[in-house]
Design an enzyme around this catalytic site. Structure first.
Site, PDB file in Angstrom:
ATOM      1  N   GLY A 186     -93.462 -45.375 -75.613  1.00  0.00           N
ATOM      2  CA  GLY A 186     -92.354 -45.850 -76.435  1.00  0.00           C
ATOM      3  C   GLY A 186     -91.129 -44.961 -76.355  1.00  0.00           C
ATOM      4  O   GLY A 186     -89.995 -45.441 -76.200  1.00  0.00           O
ATOM      5  N   ARG A 209    -103.912 -42.772 -69.987  1.00  0.00           N
ATOM      6  CA  ARG A 209    -102.697 -42.945 -70.794  1.00  0.00           C
ATOM      7  C   ARG A 209    -101.458 -43.116 -69.911  1.00  0.00           C
ATOM      8  O   ARG A 209    -100.547 -43.872 -70.256  1.00  0.00           O
ATOM      9  CB  ARG A 209    -102.529 -41.766 -71.748  1.00  0.00           C
ATOM     10  CG  ARG A 209    -103.493 -41.805 -72.925  1.00  0.00           C
ATOM     11  CD  ARG A 209    -103.487 -40.495 -73.710  1.00  0.00           C
ATOM     12  NE  ARG A 209    -102.188 -40.159 -74.254  1.00  0.00           N
ATOM     13  CZ  ARG A 209    -101.687 -40.646 -75.392  1.00  0.00           C
ATOM     14  NH1 ARG A 209    -102.400 -41.509 -76.098  1.00  0.00           N
ATOM     15  NH2 ARG A 209    -100.500 -40.275 -75.831  1.00  0.00           N
ATOM     16  N   ASP A 237    -101.061 -30.848 -66.206  1.00  0.00           N
ATOM     17  CA  ASP A 237    -101.288 -30.081 -67.428  1.00  0.00           C
ATOM     18  C   ASP A 237     -99.935 -29.579 -67.927  1.00  0.00           C
ATOM     19  O   ASP A 237     -99.318 -28.701 -67.322  1.00  0.00           O
ATOM     20  CB  ASP A 237    -102.230 -28.905 -67.145  1.00  0.00           C
ATOM     21  CG  ASP A 237    -102.614 -28.141 -68.401  1.00  0.00           C
ATOM     22  OD1 ASP A 237    -101.947 -28.301 -69.434  1.00  0.00           O
ATOM     23  OD2 ASP A 237    -103.594 -27.368 -68.345  1.00  0.00           O
ATOM     24  N   CYS A 310     -96.580 -36.911 -85.062  1.00  0.00           N
ATOM     25  CA  CYS A 310     -96.734 -37.952 -86.088  1.00  0.00           C
ATOM     26  C   CYS A 310     -97.749 -37.480 -87.124  1.00  0.00           C
ATOM     27  O   CYS A 310     -98.610 -38.230 -87.571  1.00  0.00           O
ATOM     28  CB  CYS A 310     -97.113 -39.290 -85.485  1.00  0.00           C
ATOM     29  SG  CYS A 310     -98.457 -39.248 -84.288  1.00  0.00           S
TER      30      CYS A 310
END
EC number: 2.1.1.-
Length: 384
Positions: A186, A209, A237, A310
Site C-alpha cells: 500500500g 510478501r 535482509d 501500526c
C-alpha cells in the site's frame, strides 16, 4: 403426586437419545489438534490490557473498544487510471479527499504565534496523493475497486492513516527512494502515485510478501512505470542495507514489522502472538532498531527518513527511534535530527485522532468516530 412427576421425568430421560449412548463412547468435548486452547487473539488482548492500560491510562478503554470494532478505510485514487473520473465517483458517495482538504485549505499560522516555525522540509507533504474517506462518525463502506478502461484498478482500499508516513516523507520530483519493508504494497503504491520517484527500491525479506507486492503493482501501475530502471523489487535482509547501498537515497521509508495491534486482535493466522512466536515478539524492538539504523545509513547526508509502525507500543515507537539515533551517533558518528510534526498533526486532526503526548513523532489512535490506525510515524533528517 410428586412421586409421579419424578417417575415421569426419569422415564423421559431413559427415552432420550443420549441415554442410549454406550458408556465407553461418552466423552467430554475436546479441542481439535489444530485449534489452540488459548487463541492468539485472546493473548494479544491480554497483553494489550496489561501494557496499554498503563501507557494510555483513561484513554485505553476508548482505544480498546475501537480496536475491537470494525476498521475504517480510505480509498487511495490510482492516478495511473482515470483519476479524475474516479474522484468524481467517490465524491458522489459523499466521501471527501482528506489530503486535498487539509493541505490546500490549511489556515496560515498567526503572525504572533509563539511556536517556532517548522523548517520547509518538515512542512512539505508528498504531492499528487488523493485519498477519500467518509466523514467522522460515518461508517459507510466503499464498494470494491473496479478494473478501469486502462486495465488498471481504480483505487486501493487501505487504512487512511497508513498514508500519513508517505505524506510526511515530503517527496520532491527526482528523488531516489527506498521502501525498506515494502510488502504488502500500500505505501509503495502511494509512493509511486506521487510521481516524484526517479527510481524506487521496494524491499521485503519475505518472498511470499514480495509476491503479493508484485501483484499489487501489476494491478495498479503501468508496465512502463514498473520498468526495472524505475522500480526494483527485492527480497534482501533489510538490516544489511547500509552495507549494500550506503549514502544512496534522498528519501527512505522504514515501515517495520511490529505487533500489528489491530490485526492481532482479529486474526489467528500468522499472528505474532502465537505461543510459538513468543521469542520473535520479544525481540521485535531489537529488529526495529536494526532496520531503522540500516535505513538511516542508506540515506544520503541531508536526506529524510520516516519510521512507522501500526502499533501503539512506545517500546516499538519512540524508544526505537531514540535507540537508533544513539546507535548511529555512538558507532558511526552520524548525527540524526528528529523533525517536529506538530503542524502535521494540526493539518489532519479533522480526519484522525492523535495521541497528544508522544515524546517524538506522532501517533494516530483508534477512535469510534474516526476508527483509523493505530499508526505511528516519526520523520528524521540525517545531518552528517
Amino acid at each position: 403426586m410428586a412421586a409421579l412427576v419424578v417417575r415421569g421425568v426419569r422415564d423421559m430421560l431413559k427415552r432420550a437419545d443420549f441415554a442410549t449412548v454406550p458408556r465407553r463412547q461418552r466423552h467430554k468435548k475436546k479441542w481439535a489438534s489444530t485449534e489452540p486452547k488459548f487463541p492468539a487473539t485472546r493473548l494479544a488482548l491480554q497483553n494489550f490490557d496489561m501494557t496499554y492500560s498503563v501507557q494510555f491510562g483513561d484513554l485505553w478503554p476508548s482505544i480498546r473498544v475501537s480496536l475491537l470494532s470494525e476498521q475504517k478505510y480510505g480509498a487511495l485514487v490510482n492516478n495511473f487510471a482515470a483519476g479524475d473520473r474516479v474522484s468524481a465517483e467517490l465524491e458522489q458517495l459523499k466521501a471527501r479527499d482528506f489530503v486535498n482538504e487539509a493541505v490546500f485549505h490549511r489556515e496560515p499560522e498567526p503572525e504572533n504565534s509563539q511556536t517556532a516555525a517548522p523548517s520547509p522540509a518538515s512542512w512539505a507533504c508528498s504531492p499528487n496523493l488523493r485519498c477519500f474517506t467518509f466523514t467522522r462518525g460515518d461508517v459507510s463502506r466503499f464498494p470494491p475497486a473496479r478494473l478501469g478502461s486502462l486495465g488498471l484498478m481504480d483505487y486501493y482500499l487501505m487504512d487512511a492513516a497508513s498514508l500519513l508516513p508517505v505524506l510526511a516523507l515530503g517527496l520532491q520530483p527526482g528523488d531516489t527512494v527506498l521502501d525498506l519493508c515494502a510488502a504488502p504494497g500500500g505505501k509503495t503504491l502511494a509512493l509511486l502515485q506521487t510521481g516524484c520517484c526517479r527510481n524506487l527500491a521496494a524491499n521485503d525479506l519475505s518472498t511470499s510478501r514480495t509476491s503479493r507486492l508484485q501483484r499489487v503493482l501489476h494491478s495498479y501501475v503501468p508496465q512502463d512505470v514498473r520498468d526495472k530502471n524505475r522500480v526494483r523489487v527485492t527480497s534482501w535482509d533489510g538490516r544489511k542495507w547500509g552495507e549494500l547501498e550506503g549514502d544512496t537515497y534522498d528519501r527512505v521509508l522504514v515501515d517495520v514489522p511490529c505487533t500489528t495491534d489491530r490485526h492481532s486482535l482479529h486474526e489467528e493466522e500468522n499472528s505474532i502472538f502465537q505461543r510459538s512466536r513468543k521469542k520473535e515478539r520479544q525481540m521485535l524492538p531489537v529488529l526495529q532498531v536494526q532496520l531503522l539504523a540500516a535505513g538511516l545509513l542508506a540515506t544520503k547526508p541531508g536526506g529524510h527518513i520516516v519510521y512507522s509502525t501500526c502499533s501503539l507500543s512506545h517500546l516499538q515507537n519512540e524508544y526505537v527511534v531514540q535507540g537508533a539515533i544513539e546507535l548511529l551517533d555512538n558507532q558511526y558518528s552520524i548525527k540524526v535530527q528528529v523533525e517536529d510534526l506538530t503542524h502535521f498533526r494540526k493539518l489532519f486532526m479533522n480526519t484522525f485522532s492523535f495521541f497528544p503526548s508522544c515524546q517524538v513523532g506522532e501517533l494516530v489512535i483508534p477512535n469510534l468516530m474516526a476508527n483509523f490506525g493505530p499508526m505511528y510515524f516519526c520523520k528524521m533528517c540525517r545531518m552528517t
